[in-house]
Motif scaffolding. Structure first.
Motif, PDB file in Angstrom:
ATOM      1  N   ASP A  81      49.394  24.212  41.631  1.00  0.00           N
ATOM      2  CA  ASP A  81      48.433  24.985  40.840  1.00  0.00           C
ATOM      3  C   ASP A  81      47.000  24.659  41.265  1.00  0.00           C
ATOM      4  O   ASP A  81      46.155  24.200  40.481  1.00  0.00           O
ATOM      5  CB  ASP A  81      48.629  24.719  39.351  1.00  0.00           C
ATOM      6  N   VAL A  82      46.741  24.923  42.525  1.00  0.00           N
ATOM      7  CA  VAL A  82      45.469  24.573  43.172  1.00  0.00           C
ATOM      8  C   VAL A  82      44.561  25.801  43.212  1.00  0.00           C
ATOM      9  O   VAL A  82      44.988  26.889  43.607  1.00  0.00           O
ATOM     10  CB  VAL A  82      45.730  24.051  44.599  1.00  0.00           C
ATOM     11  N   GLU A  83      43.297  25.627  42.828  1.00  0.00           N
ATOM     12  CA  GLU A  83      42.359  26.742  42.813  1.00  0.00           C
ATOM     13  C   GLU A  83      41.629  26.885  44.152  1.00  0.00           C
ATOM     14  O   GLU A  83      41.223  25.894  44.762  1.00  0.00           O
ATOM     15  CB  GLU A  83      41.328  26.545  41.700  1.00  0.00           C
ATOM     16  N   VAL A  84      41.456  28.135  44.578  1.00  0.00           N
ATOM     17  CA  VAL A  84      40.689  28.475  45.775  1.00  0.00           C
ATOM     18  C   VAL A  84      39.647  29.520  45.392  1.00  0.00           C
ATOM     19  O   VAL A  84      39.992  30.590  44.863  1.00  0.00           O
ATOM     20  CB  VAL A  84      41.587  29.021  46.904  1.00  0.00           C
ATOM     21  N   TYR A  85      38.375  29.228  45.645  1.00  0.00           N
ATOM     22  CA  TYR A  85      37.277  30.145  45.356  1.00  0.00           C
ATOM     23  C   TYR A  85      37.114  31.092  46.552  1.00  0.00           C
ATOM     24  O   TYR A  85      36.979  30.641  47.693  1.00  0.00           O
ATOM     25  CB  TYR A  85      35.982  29.379  45.129  1.00  0.00           C
ATOM     26  N   ILE A  86      37.114  32.398  46.266  1.00  0.00           N
ATOM     27  CA  ILE A  86      37.073  33.398  47.329  1.00  0.00           C
ATOM     28  C   ILE A  86      35.852  34.298  47.140  1.00  0.00           C
ATOM     29  O   ILE A  86      35.653  34.878  46.068  1.00  0.00           O
ATOM     30  CB  ILE A  86      38.346  34.261  47.332  1.00  0.00           C
ATOM     31  N   LYS A  87      35.036  34.404  48.178  1.00  0.00           N
ATOM     32  CA  LYS A  87      33.917  35.352  48.200  1.00  0.00           C
ATOM     33  C   LYS A  87      34.390  36.581  48.974  1.00  0.00           C
ATOM     34  O   LYS A  87      34.877  36.457  50.104  1.00  0.00           O
ATOM     35  CB  LYS A  87      32.707  34.711  48.880  1.00  0.00           C
ATOM     36  N   HIS A  88      34.256  37.776  48.373  1.00  0.00           N
ATOM     37  CA  HIS A  88      34.845  38.950  49.007  1.00  0.00           C
ATOM     38  C   HIS A  88      34.073  40.204  48.640  1.00  0.00           C
ATOM     39  O   HIS A  88      33.117  40.177  47.858  1.00  0.00           O
ATOM     40  CB  HIS A  88      36.323  39.085  48.604  1.00  0.00           C
ATOM     41  N   ARG A  89      34.506  41.333  49.205  1.00  0.00           N
ATOM     42  CA  ARG A  89      33.871  42.612  48.954  1.00  0.00           C
ATOM     43  C   ARG A  89      34.258  43.142  47.583  1.00  0.00           C
ATOM     44  O   ARG A  89      35.411  43.027  47.159  1.00  0.00           O
ATOM     45  CB  ARG A  89      34.282  43.622  50.033  1.00  0.00           C
ATOM     46  N   GLY A  90      33.282  43.731  46.928  1.00  0.00           N
ATOM     47  CA  GLY A  90      33.523  44.341  45.635  1.00  0.00           C
ATOM     48  C   GLY A  90      32.934  45.727  45.587  1.00  0.00           C
ATOM     49  O   GLY A  90      32.263  46.172  46.532  1.00  0.00           O
ATOM     50  N   PRO A  91      33.140  46.475  44.498  1.00  0.00           N
ATOM     51  CA  PRO A  91      32.648  47.858  44.415  1.00  0.00           C
ATOM     52  C   PRO A  91      31.125  47.954  44.463  1.00  0.00           C
ATOM     53  O   PRO A  91      30.580  48.974  44.873  1.00  0.00           O
ATOM     54  CB  PRO A  91      33.199  48.349  43.064  1.00  0.00           C
ATOM     55  N   ASN A  92      30.447  46.887  44.066  1.00  0.00           N
ATOM     56  CA  ASN A  92      28.979  46.902  44.059  1.00  0.00           C
ATOM     57  C   ASN A  92      28.387  45.829  44.967  1.00  0.00           C
ATOM     58  O   ASN A  92      27.296  45.325  44.717  1.00  0.00           O
ATOM     59  CB  ASN A  92      28.473  46.717  42.621  1.00  0.00           C
ATOM     60  N   GLY A  93      29.119  45.485  46.016  1.00  0.00           N
ATOM     61  CA  GLY A  93      28.622  44.470  46.949  1.00  0.00           C
ATOM     62  C   GLY A  93      29.497  43.242  46.951  1.00  0.00           C
ATOM     63  O   GLY A  93      30.731  43.323  46.950  1.00  0.00           O
ATOM     64  N   ILE A  94      28.873  42.072  46.924  1.00  0.00           N
ATOM     65  CA  ILE A  94      29.589  40.806  47.027  1.00  0.00           C
ATOM     66  C   ILE A  94      30.069  40.378  45.645  1.00  0.00           C
ATOM     67  O   ILE A  94      29.330  40.451  44.667  1.00  0.00           O
ATOM     68  CB  ILE A  94      28.668  39.723  47.621  1.00  0.00           C
ATOM     69  N   THR A  95      31.304  39.910  45.578  1.00  0.00           N
ATOM     70  CA  THR A  95      31.839  39.408  44.328  1.00  0.00           C
ATOM     71  C   THR A  95      32.708  38.185  44.611  1.00  0.00           C
ATOM     72  O   THR A  95      32.875  37.786  45.764  1.00  0.00           O
ATOM     73  CB  THR A  95      32.635  40.507  43.592  1.00  0.00           C
ATOM     74  N   GLY A  96      33.257  37.592  43.561  1.00  0.00           N
ATOM     75  CA  GLY A  96      34.045  36.373  43.737  1.00  0.00           C
ATOM     76  C   GLY A  96      35.271  36.356  42.853  1.00  0.00           C
ATOM     77  O   GLY A  96      35.279  36.918  41.751  1.00  0.00           O
ATOM     78  N   THR A  97      36.330  35.716  43.350  1.00  0.00           N
ATOM     79  CA  THR A  97      37.576  35.539  42.613  1.00  0.00           C
ATOM     80  C   THR A  97      38.075  34.122  42.842  1.00  0.00           C
ATOM     81  O   THR A  97      37.890  33.569  43.935  1.00  0.00           O
ATOM     82  CB  THR A  97      38.643  36.546  43.087  1.00  0.00           C
ATOM     83  N   VAL A  98      38.700  33.544  41.839  1.00  0.00           N
ATOM     84  CA  VAL A  98      39.375  32.259  41.983  1.00  0.00           C
ATOM     85  C   VAL A  98      40.871  32.500  41.887  1.00  0.00           C
ATOM     86  O   VAL A  98      41.364  33.003  40.872  1.00  0.00           O
ATOM     87  CB  VAL A  98      38.934  31.257  40.892  1.00  0.00           C
ATOM     88  N   HIS A  99      41.592  32.184  42.966  1.00  0.00           N
ATOM     89  CA  HIS A  99      43.047  32.262  42.962  1.00  0.00           C
ATOM     90  C   HIS A  99      43.628  30.892  42.629  1.00  0.00           C
ATOM     91  O   HIS A  99      43.094  29.859  43.079  1.00  0.00           O
ATOM     92  CB  HIS A  99      43.574  32.696  44.325  1.00  0.00           C
TER      93      HIS A  99
END
Length: 399
Positions: free
Chosen positions: A218-236
């Motif tokens: 259950d390890v978290e990875v922070y991801i910077k990626h493309r979004g509908p309004n530019g740059i966004t982020g998700t944690v998997h």
């Protein structure tokens, strides 16, 4: 770049069954650029690399950008951004502050004393310059020691983290692309080897030498990626730690290159900035100006001539020595100058005369030239010395 490496265990033939000594199947992952049409590597995981058991939004640091209006040369004092009381709790990923950017590249700065979370930039490659300090960059390919003067080049979507020893500090100048970053094409043979006239060679590039095995669930990875309004982020949240690779081979991997291994190209008269180029991305280049012998014509003017960046914005990060062309401007170690296209720039008043007869410059600067206009990030606005634009006119300013 097309420089093959093999690390750890790999099967004799790619895309074939590969098992552990216990009989468990290893999972093959291709990391490749440009849709199977460019450099790639094959990695062999103990666990399924696609597995995800959770996801949530990552609220990125302020990514807003403000146009350079009215059009002016700018001086940004990055060391003024450092809060000494906060460094110990700041990490090199979530603590980055945006200085400058456009649709091709973003430049951030951070002074950090804490280890970062696992991180993956899905927008493009990163070229992170280590201004001071040292860290261990752990990646899915293996670990890279990073020290002062290193460029750390990390391919797009490489899972990694910056490990900083407790009680120490590292200062990073992060150049994040929306493309890939590589040595200049003019220095490469048709097959990708660095040529004899290049100012560095493959032996100066240091990649991982052995796999990195880390256990965890259950390890978290922070991801910077493309979004509908530019740059966004998700944690998997991953069910297993991503550093589970037993081996890999190919031509795509992270590496370090230290500026002390760059061999400056000099000449009888002043050499233009392209001779200082070290990397390039889509619509931008990276150069380094280093301690060197300078022009040896008896009437040479060693500092740059005045020039208009007709097609580009020029950003210089001053990180060592004493930059001859900027004496008297207020610029010092930790400064960034932005000289935008549409404005002719060059030495400060008196710098040309003071440089005559010199045969050596003791200066270190990292330059990024972009072919689209740069905008100011929140950190750039916070760090600006507003008196810089009038430094060529000896402080005279009528607004």
């Amino acid at each position: 770049m097309a420089y093959y490496r093999a690390v750890g265990e790999v099967p004799k033939t790619r895309h074939t069954v590969f098992r552990s000594p216990e009989g468990n199947l290893y999972y093959e992952e291709l990391m490749g650029e440009e849709g199977f049409s460019s450099d790639s590597s094959l990695l062999y995981h103990r666990h399924i690399p696609s597995a995800v058991v959770g996801a949530r939004r990552w609220e990125l640091p302020d990514q807003s950008l403000t146009p350079n209006e009215p059009l002016l040369p700018r001086h940004l004092k990055l060391h003024d951004l450092v809060d000494a009381s906060a460094v110990a709790k700041t990490d090199p990923v979530t603590g980055r502050r945006l200085v400058l950017g456009n649709d091709d590249v973003r430049i951030s700065y951070v002074a950090a004393g804490a280890t970062s979370p696992l991180y993956r930039n899905a927008l493009g490659d990163e070229c992170v310059f280590v201004e001071s300090g040292e860290a261990l960059v752990e990646t899915v390919f293996g670990a890279l020691p990073a020290r002062q003067g290193d460029y750390v080049v990390i391919p797009r979507s490489t899972t990694h983290r910056w490990v900083i020893e407790e009680g120490t500090e590292v200062r990073l100048y992060a150049i994040e692309a929306n493309s890939h970053i590589a040595p200049p094409k003019r220095y490469l043979s048709r097959y990708g080897q660095l040529l004899e006239h290049a100012p560095f060679c493959e032996r100066d590039l240091h990649g991982p030498t052995e796999p990195l095995h880390v256990e965890g669930e259950d390890v978290e990875v922070y991801i910077k990626h493309r979004g509908p309004n530019g740059i966004t982020g998700t944690v998997h949240t991953l069910p297993h730690h991503p550093f589970d690779v037993v081996g890999w081979d190919g031509c795509l991997y992270p590496y370090t290159f230290n500026i002390e291994n760059f061999m400056p190209i000099t000449g009888k008269i002043h050499q233009p900035p392209p001779v200082h180029q070290v990397f390039e991305g889509e619509n931008f280049v990276i150069c380094n100006f280093l301690p060197r012998k300078v022009d040896y014509h008896p009437q040479a003017v060693p500092v740059p001539y005045y020039h208009s960046n007709v097609d580009s914005d020029e950003v210089m990060f001053y990180c060592g020595g004493d930059y001859e062309a900027r004496k008297g401007s207020g610029i010092g170690i930790g400064s960034v100058s932005l000289h935008p296209g549409g404005h002719p720039h060059g030495p400060q008043p008196g710098a040309i005369e003071a440089s005559l007869g010199k045969d050596y410059f003791d200066e270190t600067g990292i330059m990024v030239d972009t072919f689209r206009p740069l905008l100011l990030g929140e950190a750039g606005l916070a760090a600006e010395d507003t008196s810089y634009a009038s430094s060529w006119s000896k402080g005279r300013w009528i607004g």
